[in-house]
Design a protein around this motif. Sequence first.
Motif, PDB file in Angstrom:
ATOM      1  N   VAL A  88     -11.121 -79.738 -53.322  1.00 23.06           N
ATOM      2  CA  VAL A  88     -11.686 -78.388 -53.423  1.00 23.06           C
ATOM      3  C   VAL A  88     -12.091 -78.093 -54.872  1.00 23.06           C
ATOM      4  N   ASP A  89     -11.269 -78.503 -55.826  1.00 24.00           N
ATOM      5  CA  ASP A  89     -11.629 -78.315 -57.237  1.00 24.00           C
ATOM      6  C   ASP A  89     -12.962 -78.990 -57.551  1.00 24.00           C
ATOM      7  N   ARG A  90     -13.117 -80.230 -57.093  1.00 21.81           N
ATOM      8  CA  ARG A  90     -14.345 -80.991 -57.357  1.00 21.81           C
ATOM      9  C   ARG A  90     -15.552 -80.303 -56.720  1.00 21.81           C
ATOM     10  N   LEU A  91     -15.417 -79.889 -55.452  1.00 23.94           N
ATOM     11  CA  LEU A  91     -16.538 -79.231 -54.768  1.00 23.94           C
ATOM     12  C   LEU A  91     -16.873 -77.886 -55.396  1.00 23.94           C
ATOM     13  N   GLU A  92     -15.853 -77.188 -55.870  1.00 24.21           N
ATOM     14  CA  GLU A  92     -16.098 -75.912 -56.545  1.00 24.21           C
ATOM     15  C   GLU A  92     -16.811 -76.145 -57.879  1.00 24.21           C
ATOM     16  N   ARG A  93     -16.361 -77.144 -58.628  1.00 26.07           N
ATOM     17  CA  ARG A  93     -17.000 -77.482 -59.918  1.00 26.07           C
ATOM     18  C   ARG A  93     -18.467 -77.839 -59.730  1.00 26.07           C
ATOM     19  N   LEU A  94     -18.779 -78.536 -58.628  1.00 25.02           N
ATOM     20  CA  LEU A  94     -20.160 -78.931 -58.336  1.00 25.02           C
ATOM     21  C   LEU A  94     -20.993 -77.777 -57.784  1.00 25.02           C
ATOM     22  N   GLY A  95     -20.352 -76.650 -57.511  1.00 22.46           N
ATOM     23  CA  GLY A  95     -21.069 -75.493 -56.987  1.00 22.46           C
ATOM     24  C   GLY A  95     -21.308 -75.531 -55.488  1.00 22.46           C
ATOM     25  N   HIS A  96     -20.558 -76.373 -54.770  1.00 24.88           N
ATOM     26  CA  HIS A  96     -20.762 -76.507 -53.325  1.00 24.88           C
ATOM     27  C   HIS A  96     -19.822 -75.642 -52.487  1.00 24.88           C
ATOM     28  N   VAL A  97     -18.692 -75.272 -53.078  1.00 24.97           N
ATOM     29  CA  VAL A  97     -17.683 -74.502 -52.344  1.00 24.97           C
ATOM     30  C   VAL A  97     -17.236 -73.324 -53.190  1.00 24.97           C
ATOM     31  N   ARG A  98     -16.924 -72.243 -52.505  1.00 27.03           N
ATOM     32  CA  ARG A  98     -16.390 -71.048 -53.161  1.00 27.03           C
ATOM     33  C   ARG A  98     -15.018 -70.747 -52.571  1.00 27.03           C
ATOM     34  N   ARG A  99     -14.097 -70.347 -53.445  1.00 30.17           N
ATOM     35  CA  ARG A  99     -12.765 -69.892 -53.017  1.00 30.17           C
ATOM     36  C   ARG A  99     -12.741 -68.379 -53.097  1.00 30.17           C
ATOM     37  N   ASP A 100     -12.238 -67.754 -52.054  1.00 31.48           N
ATOM     38  CA  ASP A 100     -12.087 -66.298 -52.047  1.00 31.48           C
ATOM     39  C   ASP A 100     -10.726 -65.958 -51.460  1.00 31.48           C
ATOM     40  N   ARG A 101     -10.145 -64.879 -51.950  1.00 33.13           N
ATOM     41  CA  ARG A 101      -8.894 -64.382 -51.358  1.00 33.13           C
ATOM     42  C   ARG A 101      -9.229 -63.719 -50.034  1.00 33.13           C
ATOM     43  N   ASP A 102      -8.382 -63.965 -49.049  1.00 31.98           N
ATOM     44  CA  ASP A 102      -8.525 -63.323 -47.744  1.00 31.98           C
ATOM     45  C   ASP A 102      -8.232 -61.837 -47.933  1.00 31.98           C
ATOM     46  N   THR A 103      -9.129 -60.982 -47.514  1.00 29.49           N
ATOM     47  CA  THR A 103      -8.926 -59.541 -47.692  1.00 29.49           C
ATOM     48  C   THR A 103      -7.784 -59.017 -46.818  1.00 29.49           C
ATOM     49  N   ALA A 104      -7.494 -59.710 -45.705  1.00 29.42           N
ATOM     50  CA  ALA A 104      -6.405 -59.283 -44.822  1.00 29.42           C
ATOM     51  C   ALA A 104      -5.051 -59.803 -45.307  1.00 29.42           C
ATOM     52  N   ASP A 105      -5.048 -60.919 -46.003  1.00 35.28           N
ATOM     53  CA  ASP A 105      -3.805 -61.524 -46.503  1.00 35.28           C
ATOM     54  C   ASP A 105      -4.111 -62.127 -47.869  1.00 35.28           C
ATOM     55  N   ARG A 106      -3.832 -61.370 -48.908  1.00 39.89           N
ATOM     56  CA  ARG A 106      -4.198 -61.777 -50.281  1.00 39.89           C
ATOM     57  C   ARG A 106      -3.534 -63.079 -50.721  1.00 39.89           C
ATOM     58  N   ARG A 107      -2.514 -63.537 -50.007  1.00 36.83           N
ATOM     59  CA  ARG A 107      -1.879 -64.820 -50.357  1.00 36.83           C
ATOM     60  C   ARG A 107      -2.722 -65.998 -49.907  1.00 36.83           C
ATOM     61  N   ARG A 108      -3.596 -65.771 -48.959  1.00 37.70           N
ATOM     62  CA  ARG A 108      -4.379 -66.866 -48.364  1.00 37.70           C
ATOM     63  C   ARG A 108      -5.729 -66.998 -49.061  1.00 37.70           C
ATOM     64  N   VAL A 109      -6.108 -68.255 -49.305  1.00 38.52           N
ATOM     65  CA  VAL A 109      -7.408 -68.570 -49.903  1.00 38.52           C
ATOM     66  C   VAL A 109      -8.337 -69.039 -48.797  1.00 38.52           C
ATOM     67  N   LEU A 110      -9.529 -68.493 -48.772  1.00 38.25           N
ATOM     68  CA  LEU A 110     -10.550 -68.910 -47.816  1.00 38.25           C
ATOM     69  C   LEU A 110     -11.632 -69.693 -48.553  1.00 38.25           C
ATOM     70  N   LEU A 111     -12.117 -70.718 -47.926  1.00 39.33           N
ATOM     71  CA  LEU A 111     -13.147 -71.572 -48.506  1.00 39.33           C
ATOM     72  C   LEU A 111     -14.458 -71.363 -47.764  1.00 39.33           C
ATOM     73  N   SER A 112     -15.540 -71.398 -48.520  1.00 39.60           N
ATOM     74  CA  SER A 112     -16.852 -71.316 -47.882  1.00 39.60           C
ATOM     75  C   SER A 112     -17.838 -72.187 -48.646  1.00 39.60           C
ATOM     76  N   VAL A 113     -18.808 -72.691 -47.919  1.00 44.69           N
ATOM     77  CA  VAL A 113     -19.869 -73.500 -48.507  1.00 44.69           C
ATOM     78  C   VAL A 113     -20.886 -72.548 -49.119  1.00 44.69           C
ATOM     79  N   THR A 114     -21.312 -72.845 -50.332  1.00 42.02           N
ATOM     80  CA  THR A 114     -22.260 -71.973 -51.021  1.00 42.02           C
ATOM     81  C   THR A 114     -23.661 -72.111 -50.418  1.00 42.02           C
ATOM     82  N   PRO A 115     -24.471 -71.077 -50.559  1.00 41.34           N
ATOM     83  CA  PRO A 115     -25.857 -71.177 -50.088  1.00 41.34           C
ATOM     84  C   PRO A 115     -26.611 -72.341 -50.739  1.00 41.34           C
TER      85      PRO A 115
END
Length: 160
Positions: A88-115
Motif C-alpha cells: 500500500v505504501d508503494r502504491l500510494e507513493r506512485l499515486g495509484h492508491v489513496r488511504r482515507d479514514r472510514d467516516t463511520a469508524d475512524r480506526r479503519r483505513v479505507l483504500l481506493s484507486v485514484t482516478p
Amino acid sequence: MQSVHDEPNDDPHDEADEPPMVLVHRLRAITVELDALAGTFARRNGLHPTDLRALICLLDAARADTPATPGLLATRLGLNSAGTTALVDRLERLGHVRRDRDTADRRRVLLSVTPAAVDLGQSFFGPLIAAMLAHAETFDPAELAVVRRFLDGTLALVTE
C-alpha cells in the motif's frame, strides 16, 4: 504482440474428440496471454505484478460496494501485515492508491484507486475491453448465459 499460441497444434490427438478438454486448453491459453499482457503493463509502469493484482482487487471491491481495507487486500492477495503495508505504501507513493479514514469508524483505513490510476489502466486495457464487449455482443442472451455459467463455475473451482 506475438502470441505463444500462434503455432499449429502439433498434438497428434485431435482436440475435437474431447470438447471439454478444448475449453481447458482455451482457458489456459487466455490465462497465459492475459498474464503476459498484465506483465507488460506492470513493467511499462514500474509496477510489480502483485501491485497490479492489488489494484484489480481494489477496483473489484469498489464495483461490489465492499469496503476495501488493508485487511481485505491481505486476505485476497495472501500477504502478511508487513507485506500489505509495504504494498500500500508503494502504491500510494506512485499515486495509484489513496488511504482515507472510514467516516463511520475512524480506526479503519479505507483504500481506493485514484482516478489517475484508473485512467492509466483504461489507456492500456481499454481497447481490449472494448473489443471483448463488442465480441460478447455477437452472442445472444442464451449463449451468454451458458458462457457465464461455465466461467462462474470454473472460477468457483479455481478459488476453492
